[in-house]
Design a protein around this motif. Structure first.
Motif, short mmCIF file in Angstrom:
data_model
loop_
_atom_site.label_atom_id
_atom_site.label_comp_id
_atom_site.label_asym_id
_atom_site.label_seq_id
_atom_site.Cartn_x
_atom_site.Cartn_y
_atom_site.Cartn_z
N ALA A 53 11.33 4.95 -2.43
CA ALA A 53 10.97 5.51 -3.73
C ALA A 53 12.06 5.21 -4.75
O ALA A 53 11.77 4.86 -5.89
CB ALA A 53 10.75 7.01 -3.61
N HIS A 59 3.25 11.81 4.43
CA HIS A 59 3.10 11.38 5.81
C HIS A 59 2.29 12.37 6.61
O HIS A 59 2.68 12.79 7.67
CB HIS A 59 4.42 11.20 6.51
CG HIS A 59 5.58 10.85 5.63
ND1 HIS A 59 5.72 11.30 4.36
CD2 HIS A 59 6.65 10.09 5.85
CE1 HIS A 59 6.83 10.84 3.84
NE2 HIS A 59 7.41 10.11 4.72
N ALA A 76 -2.37 4.63 12.47
CA ALA A 76 -2.70 4.56 11.05
C ALA A 76 -2.19 3.26 10.44
O ALA A 76 -2.88 2.62 9.65
CB ALA A 76 -2.12 5.75 10.32
N PHE A 104 0.66 0.46 -4.66
CA PHE A 104 -0.69 0.70 -5.15
C PHE A 104 -1.44 1.59 -4.18
O PHE A 104 -1.12 1.66 -3.00
CB PHE A 104 -1.41 -0.63 -5.37
CG PHE A 104 -2.56 -0.52 -6.30
CD1 PHE A 104 -2.35 -0.28 -7.65
CD2 PHE A 104 -3.86 -0.62 -5.83
CE1 PHE A 104 -3.41 -0.15 -8.51
CE2 PHE A 104 -4.93 -0.49 -6.70
CZ PHE A 104 -4.71 -0.25 -8.04
N THR A 105 -2.46 2.24 -4.71
CA THR A 105 -3.08 3.31 -3.93
C THR A 105 -3.88 2.84 -2.73
O THR A 105 -3.69 3.34 -1.63
CB THR A 105 -4.00 4.13 -4.84
OG1 THR A 105 -4.77 3.22 -5.60
CG2 THR A 105 -3.20 5.01 -5.74
N SER A 106 -4.78 1.89 -2.92
CA SER A 106 -5.74 1.61 -1.87
C SER A 106 -5.33 0.38 -1.07
O SER A 106 -4.89 -0.62 -1.63
CB SER A 106 -7.12 1.38 -2.48
OG SER A 106 -7.93 0.71 -1.55
N ALA A 107 -5.50 0.44 0.23
CA ALA A 107 -5.13 -0.68 1.08
C ALA A 107 -5.97 -1.90 0.78
O ALA A 107 -5.53 -3.03 0.95
CB ALA A 107 -5.29 -0.29 2.54
N ALA A 147 0.85 -1.19 0.00
CA ALA A 147 0.00 0.00 0.00
C ALA A 147 0.89 1.24 0.00
O ALA A 147 1.98 1.22 0.56
CB ALA A 147 -0.90 0.00 1.22
N HIS A 148 0.40 2.32 -0.61
CA HIS A 148 1.12 3.59 -0.60
C HIS A 148 1.07 4.15 0.81
O HIS A 148 0.14 4.85 1.17
CB HIS A 148 0.41 4.57 -1.53
CG HIS A 148 1.20 4.90 -2.73
ND1 HIS A 148 2.40 5.53 -2.66
CD2 HIS A 148 0.95 4.68 -4.04
CE1 HIS A 148 2.86 5.69 -3.90
NE2 HIS A 148 2.01 5.18 -4.74
N PHE A 149 2.02 3.84 1.60
CA PHE A 149 1.93 4.27 2.99
C PHE A 149 3.35 4.54 3.47
O PHE A 149 4.09 3.65 3.79
CB PHE A 149 1.27 3.15 3.81
CG PHE A 149 1.14 3.45 5.26
CD1 PHE A 149 0.41 4.54 5.68
CD2 PHE A 149 1.72 2.63 6.21
CE1 PHE A 149 0.28 4.82 7.02
CE2 PHE A 149 1.59 2.91 7.55
CZ PHE A 149 0.87 4.00 7.96
N THR A 150 3.72 5.82 3.44
CA THR A 150 5.07 6.16 3.85
C THR A 150 5.04 6.60 5.31
O THR A 150 4.25 7.45 5.67
CB THR A 150 5.62 7.29 2.99
OG1 THR A 150 4.57 8.21 2.75
CG2 THR A 150 6.15 6.77 1.69
N THR A 151 5.89 6.03 6.12
CA THR A 151 5.85 6.40 7.52
C THR A 151 6.96 7.34 7.93
O THR A 151 6.80 8.10 8.85
CB THR A 151 5.88 5.17 8.43
OG1 THR A 151 7.10 4.49 8.21
CG2 THR A 151 4.74 4.26 8.16
N SER A 184 11.75 1.70 -6.05
CA SER A 184 10.72 1.39 -7.05
C SER A 184 10.92 2.18 -8.33
O SER A 184 10.09 2.11 -9.22
CB SER A 184 9.32 1.61 -6.48
OG SER A 184 9.33 2.54 -5.45
N GLY A 205 11.30 6.34 3.39
CA GLY A 205 10.49 6.42 2.18
C GLY A 205 11.26 6.94 0.98
O GLY A 205 10.99 6.55 -0.15
N PRO A 246 -1.94 8.13 -1.67
CA PRO A 246 -0.80 8.42 -2.53
C PRO A 246 -0.52 9.91 -2.66
O PRO A 246 0.59 10.31 -2.95
CB PRO A 246 -1.22 7.82 -3.87
CG PRO A 246 -2.67 7.56 -3.77
CD PRO A 246 -2.97 7.36 -2.34
N VAL A 251 -4.35 0.49 8.48
CA VAL A 251 -4.07 0.06 7.11
C VAL A 251 -3.96 -1.45 7.06
O VAL A 251 -4.51 -2.12 6.19
CB VAL A 251 -2.77 0.71 6.60
CG1 VAL A 251 -2.35 0.11 5.29
CG2 VAL A 251 -2.97 2.19 6.44
#
Ligand code: SF4
Lengths: 159, 174, 388
Positions: free
Chosen positions: B56, C20, B95, B73-76, B44-48, B59, B52, C16, B99
């Motif tokens: 990036a 954060h 969060a 990908f966008t949605s969990a 999932a697109h989830f940067t903590t 990828s 990150g 996206p 997720v």
């Protein structure tokens, strides 16, 4: 082109009795010590002189004297001469009741900086448009973390 | 009357599912399924936190994690990997848990960086949470920040793990 | 008007287009009427931790918040510390610092451009920027030994000398990048889709930019020619010729253009640095004395200096120092209060992203929901650096 000392004298003259001590420090720092009640007026005058934005708002805890020092570092974007110096505007507040009038009305750029200082150092800015937790979780219930009596683990034998 | 019919249908459905699982868990099919899962890991697109930036880079073209079937990908709801990219602050930990709970089974967790392992450079901070306290982590990547090559390696390790130990979990059905 | 007219939308932190952080947006139909960034998701208490560390241990610590632009924030900290210690770096070290700072600025701008690209749906520019960023990262890696966390500057100098064959690689990289930027112009800058999404979107007027205290390329895109490298030149900048890129429009597109042109300026600076770099030691003589002669001989051959042991016990004078440098995203301000002990009494760093945060609140209202990523990306906001 104004030298640091000339500028210092100019500020001293402008502020008069409002500031009780003005220092300068090479290469670019002018420190103005102010009594807390005069802060707003001094800020107003500085803004009038062309210091148009706040760079840093810092709260420092001095537990032995039971004081919190609040520093606004301000400078200018529009006036090249003034942009070369940074003004440190200092006040001391009682730690038991750290309250001061917010300067957001004069310098809107202080909004988030003040809010952060409220969050981490616990200074209450009166008249601030939105004085809420910013960085800490909203359910934070301990003392402000940047106070010296808020202890974190350290390296060494007591770790 | 109607009630008993639906009930028997339901139990029949359960029975059918159990048989299907039995079949899927048999050798050739299971292998094919695990192979499929291991090459479609979608985080999932989830940067903590700051890792990150290196994620990036991993990828992006030079390291190209997508060649392992690894596509952020966008949605969990459509993902099966949580990629913890560095420190979990207290706010972020909530969060992250959310997720993770939103994702369908089978799901995996990769924790990147020294911070989720033991705090790293922020070990004595008052605002961090360690990853293993809130999520079942499958693979850890040490480093601060880990190089993109290490990210690629972690993906391969997760693939190996899935192939060896099986990807799917059917807890609620067993 | 009733309250129900507005709808509250929460965007992030798993999104996206949010990074954060979380946006609390109040919508009136498709128009944003109130916008509140909710940050703190990456707050790791750098300032508090710094009080428990030695001065030299803070060098890697301050880098972590701005991982995409570590050299510049590190430089700012070192400048403040040097002011307290009362020492200076020798000329060669000053040039090396400038070199790394500019290389870092280039790859930080490419990072911002790439992220902005993917936010407005142009994956090509993301792929290109991140691929070309690796070239500059590799150059920096050659110089410092690390990909992005350099910790290259130390009080009184730098850690390593220029490696052999660096200049050829650098000129190759510059030649490549100059060609590449022409392609960027074709596919991104002059792309009708991009211009349609960015021109006249997210306008920050000059007065507002000054009032809100915006920094960096965002400020310069609003017509204020403020660049710390010119206002208060540090390191080798006084001897180097470059321009400040200023634009008048203040919209998202002009911010992209400023960043884009700054890449070119940075390459110009880098070119001059390697031409003009003087020879000599890379650490201040007073520290150099402390290195045993044998080690020193070896270091002079390899160009890799081992830090003198005194660094662990650096004790600056009592007092305070403030420094500012122009990082990729804008002005970084470090403020150190020292009480004469080996740990700082109070350490404060205000990062460009934190200063730019206020721009969200005041530019977003009035735009459409779909403009959020376009404006957000154009501000080049890096959340970990804002939260510290
Ligand atoms: S491991 Fe290092 S790079 Fe990664 S989040 Fe932690 S401090 Fe940042």
């Amino acid at each position: 082109m104004m030298s640091l000392n000339e500028l210092k004298e100019m500020i001293e003259k402008e502020l008069g009795a409002l500031a009780f001590k003005v220092d300068s420090e090479a290469p670019n720092l002018i420190i103005i010590n102010v009594e807390a009640p005069n802060l707003f007026e001094v800020a107003f005058k500085l803004n009038h002189m062309g210091f148009d934005h706040v760079k840093v708002v810092t709260g420092t805890d001095y537990p032995i004297e039971k004081k919190i020092e609040l520093v606004y570092h301000v400078s200018s974007y529009t006036n090249i001469d003034l942009a070369k110096v940074i003004i440190a505007l200092k006040i001391r507040l009682d730690k038991s009741n750290p309250k001061v009038k917010s300067l957001v009305k004069i310098w809107p750029s202080a909004e988030y900086l003040e809010r952060e200082t409220y969050d981490l150092v616990g200074i209450i800015f009166e008249d601030h448009p939105k004085l809420e937790r910013l960085l800490l979780p909203s359910d934070w219930d301990q003392i402000p973390p940047l106070w010296k009596d808020f202890k974190i683990k350290t390296e060494g034998i007591d770790a | 009357m109607v009630f008993s019919i639906t009930r028997s249908l339901k139990s029949f459905g359960k029975f059918l599912r159990r048989i299907l699982i039995r079949i899927i868990e048999k050798r050739p099919i299971r292998d094919i399924r695990d192979w499929g899962i291991s090459y479609s890991l979608w985080p999932a697109h989830f940067t903590t936190a700051c890792c990150g930036a290196e994620f990036a880079a991993a990828s992006a073209p030079r390291f190209d994690a997508e060649r392992f079937g690894f596509l952020p990908f966008t949605s969990a709801r459509q993902c099966n990997v949580v990629f913890i990219e560095g420190t979990l602050s207290r706010k972020m930990a909530k969060a992250a848990r959310m997720v993770f709970e939103q994702m369908p089974e089978p799901k995996f967790v990769i924790a990147m960086g020294a911070c989720p392992i033991d705090g790293g450079i922020f070990w004595n901070s008052y605002n961090i949470v360690l990853a293993h306290n809130i999520l079942p982590v499958d693979v850890y990547i040490p480093g601060c920040p880990p190089r993109p090559e290490a990210v690629a390696r972690s993906i391969m390790m997760l693939q190996d793990k899935i192939k060896k130990m099986g990807g799917a979990k059917y807890d609620e059905l067993k | 008007m009733s309250e129900d007219k507005f709808m509250q939308v929460l965007i992030g932190p798993q999104h996206p287009g949010s990074g954060h952080m979380r946006f609390i947006v109040k919508m009136d139909g498709d128009i944003i009427s109130e916008f509140e960034p909710d940050i703190g998701y990456v707050h790791r208490a750098v300032e508090k931790i710094a009080e428990s560390k030695r001065y030299i241990q803070i060098v890697p610590l301050v880098e972590r918040p701005i991982l995409a632009d570590t050299a510049n924030i590190n430089l700012g900290y070192i400048l403040a510390l040097e002011r307290l210690l009362g020492i200076d770096a020798p000329p060669r070290a000053q040039y090396l610092r400038t070199l790394l700072a500019e290389i870092n600025r280039i790859h930080s701008h490419l990072y911002g451009l790439g992220i902005h690209g993917i936010m407005i749906g142009s994956s090509t520019i993301f792929m290109w920027c991140f691929a070309d960023r690796e070239i500059w990262i590799e150059l920096a890696q050659e110089l410092t030994g690390a990909r992005i966390t350099y910790s290259y500057m130390i009080p009184g100098g730098v850690r390593r000398d220029l490696p052999n064959g660096f200049n050829e690689k650098l000129s190759k990289a510059i030649a490549y990048m100059e060609e590449r930027l022409k392609d960027y112009e074709k596919i991104f800058i002059n792309n009708p889709v991009v211009t349609a999404r960015l021109i006249d979107v997210g306008i920050i007027k000059k007065d507002d930019a000054i009032k809100l205290g915006i920094v960096g390329p965002n400020l310069r895109a609003s017509g204020v020619a403020y660049d710390v490298r010119k206002i208060e030149p540090y390191c080798a900048y006084p001897e180097i010729d470059f321009d400040i890129i200023v634009r008048k429009e203040g919209d998202a597109y002009s911010r992209v253009l400023v960043r884009f042109e700054e890449i070119k300026q940075s390459m110009k600076i880098v070119k001059q640095v390697v031409e003009k770099i003087p020879s000599g030691p890379i650490i201040n003589e007073s520290y150099l004395k402390l290195i045993p002669p044998k080690l020193r001989e070896k270091a002079e051959q390899t160009g890799i200096w081992k830090m003198p042991a005194i660094f662990i016990n650096l004790k600056p004078r009592k007092g305070e120092a403030i420094s500012r440098v122009e990082a990729g995203r804008g002005e970084v301000t470090h403020y150190i209060v020292s009480d004469g002990s080996p740990n700082p009494y109070r350490f404060r760093v205000v990062t460009p992203s934190f200063r730019n945060l206020i721009a969200f609140k005041y530019t977003m209202p009035g735009h459409r929901l779909a403009d959020i990523p376009a404006i957000y990306g154009s501000l080049d906001y890096f959340p970990p650096s804002a939260d510290r």
